[in-house]
Motif scaffolding. Structure first.
Motif, PDB file in Angstrom:
ATOM      1  N   GLY A 281      37.333   0.585  25.143  1.00 53.97           N
ATOM      2  CA  GLY A 281      37.211   1.697  24.204  1.00 53.97           C
ATOM      3  C   GLY A 281      36.090   1.469  23.205  1.00 53.97           C
ATOM      4  N   ALA A 282      35.992   0.253  22.677  1.00 55.67           N
ATOM      5  CA  ALA A 282      34.950  -0.066  21.706  1.00 55.67           C
ATOM      6  C   ALA A 282      33.570   0.030  22.351  1.00 55.67           C
ATOM      7  N   ALA A 283      33.440  -0.452  23.588  1.00 54.18           N
ATOM      8  CA  ALA A 283      32.154  -0.398  24.278  1.00 54.18           C
ATOM      9  C   ALA A 283      31.722   1.041  24.526  1.00 54.18           C
ATOM     10  N   LEU A 284      32.652   1.893  24.944  1.00 54.74           N
ATOM     11  CA  LEU A 284      32.326   3.295  25.194  1.00 54.74           C
ATOM     12  C   LEU A 284      31.949   4.022  23.909  1.00 54.74           C
ATOM     13  N   ILE A 285      32.749   3.847  22.867  1.00 54.40           N
ATOM     14  CA  ILE A 285      32.487   4.532  21.595  1.00 54.40           C
ATOM     15  C   ILE A 285      31.158   4.079  21.007  1.00 54.40           C
ATOM     16  N   SER A 286      30.939   2.774  20.951  1.00 50.76           N
ATOM     17  CA  SER A 286      29.711   2.266  20.345  1.00 50.76           C
ATOM     18  C   SER A 286      28.484   2.680  21.154  1.00 50.76           C
ATOM     19  N   SER A 287      28.611   2.771  22.471  1.00 53.85           N
ATOM     20  CA  SER A 287      27.482   3.162  23.315  1.00 53.85           C
ATOM     21  C   SER A 287      27.129   4.633  23.119  1.00 53.85           C
TER      22      SER A 287
ATOM     23  N   ALA B 124      22.574   8.236  17.971  1.00 56.88           N
ATOM     24  CA  ALA B 124      21.771   7.869  16.800  1.00 56.88           C
ATOM     25  C   ALA B 124      20.285   8.113  17.023  1.00 56.88           C
ATOM     26  N   HIS B 125      19.843   8.089  18.276  1.00 56.75           N
ATOM     27  CA  HIS B 125      18.426   8.321  18.573  1.00 56.75           C
ATOM     28  C   HIS B 125      18.030   9.781  18.413  1.00 56.75           C
ATOM     29  N   HIS B 126      19.028  10.669  18.278  1.00 54.89           N
ATOM     30  CA  HIS B 126      18.752  12.091  18.141  1.00 54.89           C
ATOM     31  C   HIS B 126      19.028  12.607  16.728  1.00 54.89           C
ATOM     32  N   LEU B 127      19.420  11.741  15.832  1.00 51.28           N
ATOM     33  CA  LEU B 127      19.795  12.151  14.481  1.00 51.28           C
ATOM     34  C   LEU B 127      18.681  11.861  13.478  1.00 51.28           C
TER      35      LEU B 127
END
Length: 257
Positions: A193-199, A205-208
């Motif tokens: 879950g952490a890997a999916l959410i953080s990914s 973040a690259h689009h913000l």
């Protein structure tokens, strides 16, 4: 009983990270990771004074600048202090057989292999399962798009991305979030879950922000898979390998722009 004095027991010398076999035997420990990534920190913190490479998730530099009272001499003096402390730590660890400077060689070799392989693996997965290829923008910031990046820009941008993005999204996002979720879901599900959410957050973040690129679904999927790739490297091989893989991948991509 023999009258001869028994020979002293010779304890085997501790293996160091410098040997390739020992390096690949397990996950790089946190202290060794910190030692191995410090050069990237120093390159980035000095490089931003001469280049256009400030990273979007760099929350450290602003604090350092404030700590130095916005004075360049204080800033350079502080970095010099960091370098002296780093050299002293290397000496102490070397004397204790806890770290071998030759560890940089297998780290760079392994990370280079991952960096050069990652893009091909992700593109293969995307083509195999979703049948499209992303159009990734090479320029990391709209303010840089007016001209080709020189090598100093490439190195500083890559060092900053490797260090700060892995610090936020892998060490904090994967390591920290999985630790928080482990009590609720168990370790394996917590990590997944952490890997999916953080990914997903890493890709988004690259689009913000004002320097973010226009949203494109294929590019978003590519970076999400890249985030998962870095998460796996972080979990299996440790923070240092993930940081150097990310930094070297960015050097490769930006150099081709």
């Amino acid at each position: 009983m023999s009258s001869q004095a028994s020979e002293p027991i010779r304890r085997p010398r501790p293996a160091t990270v410098g040997t390739l076999g020992n390096h690949l035997a397990g996950r790089v420990d946190p202290l060794t990771s910190a030692v191995l990534v410090f050069p990237l920190l120093l390159v980035y913190q000095l490089g931003i004074l001469l280049s256009r490479g400030r990273n979007g998730v760099d929350y450290l530099t602003a604090s350092l600048v404030e700590l130095c009272e916005r004075d360049l001499d204080n800033y350079l003096f502080m970095l010099g202090g960091f370098l002296l402390a780093y050299a002293a730590l290397l000496l102490i660890l070397r004397q204790r057989d806890s770290f071998d400077p030759r560890a940089f060689v297998p780290i760079l070799a392994e990370s280079t292999f991952y960096a050069l392989s990652m893009g091909s693996i992700i593109l293969f997965v995307m083509h195999r399962f979703v049948e499209f290829v992303p159009g990734l923008r090479v320029m990391p910031d709209a303010s840089l798009a007016s001209g080709r990046l020189d090598m100093l820009d490439v190195i500083v941008i890559s060092a900053g991305a490797g260090l700060h993005e892995e610090l936020i999204f892998r060490l904090g996002g994967v390591g920290g979030l999985s630790w928080l979720l482990a009590g609720l879901t168990g370790e394996k599900r917590a990590w997944l879950g952490a890997a999916l959410i953080s990914s997903l957050v890493f890709s988004l973040a690259h689009h913000l922000g004002p320097s973010g690129e226009a949203f494109e679904f294929a590019a978003f999927v590519y970076r999400s898979l890249a985030g998962l790739f870095f998460a796996i490297v972080y979990q299996v091989r440790g923070f240092a390998v993930a940081v150097w893989t990310h930094a070297l991948y960015d050097v490769y991509v930006l150099s081709m722009g």
